[in-house]
Design an enzyme around this catalytic site. Structure first.
Site, PDB file in Angstrom:
ATOM      1  N   HIS A  16     -65.451 -87.988-125.928  1.00 57.28           N
ATOM      2  CA  HIS A  16     -64.835 -86.962-124.683  1.00 57.28           C
ATOM      3  C   HIS A  16     -64.298 -87.744-123.695  1.00 57.28           C
ATOM      4  O   HIS A  16     -64.833 -88.902-123.236  1.00 57.28           O
ATOM      5  CB  HIS A  16     -65.773 -85.793-124.519  1.00 57.28           C
ATOM      6  CG  HIS A  16     -65.186 -85.300-123.472  1.00 57.28           C
ATOM      7  ND1 HIS A  16     -63.245 -84.732-124.327  1.00 57.28           N
ATOM      8  CD2 HIS A  16     -65.293 -85.173-122.342  1.00 57.28           C
ATOM      9  CE1 HIS A  16     -63.158 -83.892-123.120  1.00 57.28           C
ATOM     10  NE2 HIS A  16     -64.739 -83.792-121.885  1.00 57.28           N
ATOM     11  N   ASN A  22     -58.625 -84.908-119.318  1.00 60.34           N
ATOM     12  CA  ASN A  22     -59.670 -84.821-120.397  1.00 60.34           C
ATOM     13  C   ASN A  22     -58.971 -83.453-120.530  1.00 60.34           C
ATOM     14  O   ASN A  22     -58.334 -82.203-119.679  1.00 60.34           O
ATOM     15  CB  ASN A  22     -60.934 -83.683-119.312  1.00 60.34           C
ATOM     16  CG  ASN A  22     -61.771 -83.306-119.713  1.00 60.34           C
ATOM     17  OD1 ASN A  22     -61.631 -83.051-120.507  1.00 60.34           O
ATOM     18  ND2 ASN A  22     -62.869 -83.387-118.895  1.00 60.34           N
ATOM     19  N   CYS A  29     -65.838 -78.840-124.028  1.00 59.75           N
ATOM     20  CA  CYS A  29     -65.293 -79.935-124.763  1.00 59.75           C
ATOM     21  C   CYS A  29     -66.002 -81.016-125.469  1.00 59.75           C
ATOM     22  O   CYS A  29     -65.582 -82.031-126.734  1.00 59.75           O
ATOM     23  CB  CYS A  29     -65.691 -81.499-122.991  1.00 59.75           C
ATOM     24  SG  CYS A  29     -64.893 -79.954-121.782  1.00 59.75           S
TER      25      CYS A  29
HETATM   26  O1  UT7 Z   1     -65.023 -82.431-120.003  1.00 58.21           O
HETATM   27  C1  UT7 Z   1     -65.881 -82.054-118.769  1.00 58.21           C
HETATM   28  C2  UT7 Z   1     -66.619 -82.946-117.951  1.00 58.21           C
HETATM   29  N1  UT7 Z   1     -66.475 -83.080-117.416  1.00 58.21           N
HETATM   30  C3  UT7 Z   1     -67.138 -84.444-116.235  1.00 58.21           C
HETATM   31  O2  UT7 Z   1     -67.883 -85.110-116.759  1.00 58.21           O
HETATM   32  C4  UT7 Z   1     -66.456 -84.557-114.457  1.00 58.21           C
HETATM   33  C5  UT7 Z   1     -67.408 -85.656-114.312  1.00 58.21           C
HETATM   34  N2  UT7 Z   1     -66.879 -85.866-113.270  1.00 58.21           N
HETATM   35  C6  UT7 Z   1     -66.411 -86.882-112.372  1.00 58.21           C
HETATM   36  O3  UT7 Z   1     -65.703 -87.367-113.288  1.00 58.21           O
HETATM   37  C7  UT7 Z   1     -66.517 -87.091-111.284  1.00 58.21           C
HETATM   38  O4  UT7 Z   1     -67.505 -86.419-110.561  1.00 58.21           O
HETATM   39  C8  UT7 Z   1     -65.091 -86.398-110.749  1.00 58.21           C
HETATM   40  C9  UT7 Z   1     -63.808 -87.032-111.217  1.00 58.21           C
HETATM   41  C10 UT7 Z   1     -64.865 -84.836-110.302  1.00 58.21           C
HETATM   42  C11 UT7 Z   1     -64.640 -87.076-109.200  1.00 58.21           C
HETATM   43  O5  UT7 Z   1     -65.072 -87.946-108.438  1.00 58.21           O
HETATM   44  P1  UT7 Z   1     -66.214 -88.692-107.721  1.00 58.21           P
HETATM   45  O6  UT7 Z   1     -66.078 -90.021-107.728  1.00 58.21           O
HETATM   46  O7  UT7 Z   1     -67.831 -88.377-108.212  1.00 58.21           O
HETATM   47  O8  UT7 Z   1     -65.352 -87.889-106.085  1.00 58.21           O
HETATM   48  P2  UT7 Z   1     -66.894 -86.539-105.256  1.00 58.21           P
HETATM   49  O9  UT7 Z   1     -66.785 -85.691-106.308  1.00 58.21           O
HETATM   50  O10 UT7 Z   1     -68.247 -87.458-104.953  1.00 58.21           O
HETATM   51  O11 UT7 Z   1     -65.713 -86.541-104.437  1.00 58.21           O
HETATM   52  C12 UT7 Z   1     -65.730 -87.914-103.585  1.00 58.21           C
HETATM   53  C13 UT7 Z   1     -64.556 -87.113-102.133  1.00 58.21           C
HETATM   54  C14 UT7 Z   1     -65.044 -86.532-101.986  1.00 58.21           C
HETATM   55  O12 UT7 Z   1     -64.780 -87.091-100.534  1.00 58.21           O
HETATM   56  P3  UT7 Z   1     -65.936 -87.223 -98.821  1.00 58.21           P
HETATM   57  O13 UT7 Z   1     -66.517 -85.652 -99.278  1.00 58.21           O
HETATM   58  O14 UT7 Z   1     -66.268 -87.742 -99.529  1.00 58.21           O
HETATM   59  O15 UT7 Z   1     -65.042 -87.096 -97.511  1.00 58.21           O
HETATM   60  C15 UT7 Z   1     -64.224 -85.187-102.056  1.00 58.21           C
HETATM   61  O16 UT7 Z   1     -63.605 -84.683-101.241  1.00 58.21           O
HETATM   62  O17 UT7 Z   1     -63.141 -87.442-102.823  1.00 58.21           O
HETATM   63  C16 UT7 Z   1     -62.653 -86.210-102.180  1.00 58.21           C
HETATM   64  N3  UT7 Z   1     -61.637 -86.072-103.973  1.00 58.21           N
HETATM   65  C17 UT7 Z   1     -60.513 -86.434-103.647  1.00 58.21           C
HETATM   66  N4  UT7 Z   1     -59.953 -87.128-102.691  1.00 58.21           N
HETATM   67  C18 UT7 Z   1     -58.466 -87.609-103.629  1.00 58.21           C
HETATM   68  C19 UT7 Z   1     -62.134 -85.473-104.018  1.00 58.21           C
HETATM   69  N5  UT7 Z   1     -61.078 -85.293-105.718  1.00 58.21           N
HETATM   70  C20 UT7 Z   1     -60.060 -86.129-104.806  1.00 58.21           C
HETATM   71  C21 UT7 Z   1     -58.327 -86.012-105.207  1.00 58.21           C
HETATM   72  N6  UT7 Z   1     -58.071 -87.068-104.431  1.00 58.21           N
HETATM   73  N7  UT7 Z   1     -58.024 -85.107-106.184  1.00 58.21           N
END
Ligand code: UT7
Length: 328
Positions: A255, A285, A115
């Site tokens: 980004h 992204n 990225c």
């Molecule tokens: O370009 C490369 C750089 N990329 C990035 O910088 C990405 C950086 N990370 C992020 O933007 C975020 O961490 C994400 C958007 C990827 C994830 O968001 P988050 O708030 O950190 O969520 P999480 O991974 O901690 O997941 C929270 C909950 C989980 O459920 P439980 O375990 O709390 O029950 C996941 O299973 O959300 C759930 N979850 C979803 N639910 C509905 C994860 N993905 C989804 C989804 N829809 N698509």
């Protein structure tokens, strides 16, 4: 030591593939919701390349527009750098495919900085132009990254989109242009974001395909924290080169991975969110294409004006991060 020449961005272009996939479309593919995607990432929709469109196909119209806007033809381009992690093939480089499609006659190579690819490539082009080696360098961030996404994995498939952005970097005739760049990397954190198989470490095999190792993998929450920290630091570092402060920035082009990351960066830098150009809602992204397309849109819509201090900043797989300071 002062460089013999100055370098400036003299033309910009962008291309987004026709097909748009909304959050509601993705609700039909995996267990997710428009509400979750919007509130956790800020994304509403993204563009997706057609089955027969590779990264060089996306790069071509973006490059043609940038060359035209620079008042040049493909024959005037001395070097092509394509930043991509979704190349047409392992080799030849996507830059070589683009060179042939453009009808250019010059050196061409790819840059793999994920990225951060576009700001990395801008810095490399800046070096070539400032040294006097080349007059006009074409830099493209082009990604058909959705082809490397596991559409059964809701933690990644909602995040990414395809597109391309291009810039021509040429000798500057006045005091405007690229003032400084800084590049960073931490290979110890390579596992946080990667496509594990398909290279020489894990060559393609039935097993690698069965285990889904050709798909993009990401430790999202870990990356989130690193992203905020590295983007803040990269911005502060690049400003130091010209003794500028955060308050001097007219427009930050970051980004576009997640709206919440950008809010956190704004907070840490104490930079008003209105000074950060954001289009993640429309494109998701797009890896190396994100900063390129954002810069294009910020200039085209008049957000960036002549004389403004603009900072491009990105982070991504590698890990890598990069920033460019520009006086527009
Ligand atoms: O370009 C490369 C750089 N990329 C990035 O910088 C990405 C950086 N990370 C992020 O933007 C975020 O961490 C994400 C958007 C990827 C994830 O968001 P988050 O708030 O950190 O969520 P999480 O991974 O901690 O997941 C929270 C909950 C989980 O459920 P439980 O375990 O709390 O029950 C996941 O299973 O959300 C759930 N979850 C979803 N639910 C509905 C994860 N993905 C989804 C989804 N829809 N698509």
């Amino acid at each position: 030591m002062t460089a013999p020449y100055r370098a400036a961005i003299t033309g910009l272009g962008a291309y987004l593939p026709e097909k748009i996939l909304t959050n509601f479309d993705i609700e039909k593919i995996v267990e997710t919701s428009d509400e979750w995607i919007r509130t956790r990432t800020g994304i509403r929709e993204r563009h997706v390349a057609a089955p027969d469109q590779s990264s060089s196909d996306l790069a071509l119209p973006a490059a043609q527009e940038a060359i035209k806007n620079a008042g040049l033809t493909a024959r005037d381009i001395d070097l092509i750098i394509v930043a991509t992690v979704s190349p047409d093939m392992l080799f030849p480089s996507t830059a070589c495919y683009l060179q042939a499609k453009l009808g250019a006659s010059c050196g061409a190579f790819d840059m793999a900085a994920a990225c951060s690819g576009f700001p990395y490539a801008v810095a490399v082009a800046e070096g070539f132009v400032k040294s006097g080696l080349y007059k006009n360098v074409l830099v493209v961030g082009a990604e058909a990254i959705t082809k490397f996404i596991n559409w059964k994995d809701r933690s990644t498939c909602v995040l990414f989109g395809d597109g391309a952005g291009a810039a021509v970097i040429s000798r500057s005739k006045d005091g405007h242009g690229l003032l400084a760049s800084n590049l960073g990397a931490d290979g110890n954190e390579s596992k946080i974001l990667q496509i594990p198989a398909g290279g020489s470490m894990i060559p393609p095999s039935e097993e690698s395909v069965r285990n889904g190792l050709h798909f993009l993998r990401m430790a999202g929450p870990e990356l989130f924290k690193i992203a905020v920290k590295t983007m803040e630091q990269a911005v502060r570092e690049v400003l130091k080169h010209e003794n500028l402060e955060v308050k001097d920035i007219h427009c930050l082009i970051p980004h576009q991975a997640n709206h919440r990351i950008l809010e956190a960066v704004a907070n840490r830098l104490e930079l008003p969110l209105e000074k950060i150009f954001i289009n993640v809602d429309r494109y998701g992204n797009m890896s190396s294409a994100s900063t390129a397309v954002a810069l294009y849109e910020a200039v085209k819509t008049g957000v960036i004006k002549k004389g403004d201090y603009v900072v491009l900043v990105a982070f991504g797989g590698g890990l890598t991060w990069a920033a460019n300071l520009i006086k527009w």
